[in-house]
Scaffold this motif. Structure first.
Motif, PDB file in Angstrom:
ATOM      1  N   SER A  12       1.053  -1.284   0.092  1.00 52.52           N
ATOM      2  CA  SER A  12      -0.233   0.049  -0.132  1.00 52.52           C
ATOM      3  C   SER A  12       0.877   1.156  -0.049  1.00 52.52           C
ATOM      4  N   THR A  15       2.196   1.741  -3.501  1.00 52.00           N
ATOM      5  CA  THR A  15       1.296   2.531  -4.255  1.00 52.00           C
ATOM      6  C   THR A  15       1.181   3.890  -4.234  1.00 52.00           C
ATOM      7  N   CYS A  16       1.106   4.498  -2.973  1.00 52.95           N
ATOM      8  CA  CYS A  16       1.120   5.759  -2.487  1.00 52.95           C
ATOM      9  C   CYS A  16       2.201   6.573  -2.968  1.00 52.95           C
ATOM     10  N   MET A  76      -5.056  -4.628  -2.713  1.00 56.70           N
ATOM     11  CA  MET A  76      -3.549  -4.070  -2.882  1.00 56.70           C
ATOM     12  C   MET A  76      -3.556  -3.972  -4.418  1.00 56.70           C
ATOM     13  N   TYR A  80      -3.442  -0.476  -6.633  1.00 52.65           N
ATOM     14  CA  TYR A  80      -2.297  -0.033  -7.423  1.00 52.65           C
ATOM     15  C   TYR A  80      -2.634  -0.092  -8.895  1.00 52.65           C
TER      16      TYR A  80
END
Length: 203
Positions: A12, A15-16, A76, A80
């Protein structure tokens, strides 16, 4: 427990980080020059970053392994894929030249399909090399790898439609109000956006 939670959060967090890279770097490069060829090149760069990052996301989910459930791994991967695909679609739909925008959409479709086939073939080849000689741990690891590959492929098909629809909504409804200023759609009208997105989804 804290260490376990931090490890489980790695996909996660990745992805951020990718969203920040798009928002702060790729969009800035896209807006650096008002030139169709330049914008097309940055759109290609955005696609390459997305595809490469997808491999990294899968590796991180594999690394986390038993620290997360199957549905969490799926979430997750979906998060993404959707977030990066959405930003790529916004860039592609914002190219002023309709012909170049359509070409970039077709190129993106072919690139992503080719990458998926390539990695799935690699997965099958790795299994065939074993010739039936598996340890129990290798069986479990290979099964999980296949599960993640299947989840990612399914997410990719769903995201293709959702991200395109979301990108159209953002460019038509949010950007003109100033509520979401992406600075990437000033020369694109609604008819072109619909034309390009239909060309994107057709293949």
């Amino acid at each position: 427990r804290l260490k376990t939670a931090l490890i489980a959060a790695l996909p996660s967090l990745f992805t951020c980080v990718m969203i920040v890279v798009y928002a702060s770097l790729i969009f800035a490069l896209y807006n650096a020059y008002d030139n169709d060829a330049w914008k097309a090149a940055i759109s290609v760069l955005a696609l390459l970053v997305k595809v490469t990052g997808n491999k990294g996301e899968i590796k991180l989910v594999e690394f986390v392994g038993d620290g997360i459930s199957v549905w969490m791994a799926d979430c997750m991967l979906f998060a993404y894929e959707f977030s990066t695909a959405l930003l790529c679609r916004v860039l592609q739909l914002s190219i002023p030249s309709q012909q170049i925008a359509q070409l970039m959409s077709l190129f993106g479709c072919i690139l992503e399909m080719g990458v998926r086939v390539f990695f799935f073939n690699n997965y099958l080849k790795d299994g065939l090399r074993k010739g039936g000689k598996w340890t129990e741990e290798e069986k479990v690891a290979y099964r999980k790898r296949g599960m993640l590959r299947a989840q990612d492929g399914n997410n990719d098909m769903v995201v293709e439609y959702l991200s395109s629809a979301a990108a159209v909504a953002i460019l038509i409804f949010a950007v003109p109000t100033g509520a979401l200023n992406l600075e990437a759609s000033q020369a694109v009208d609604r008819s072109q956006i619909f034309s390009v997105v239909l060309f994107q989804l057709g293949p």
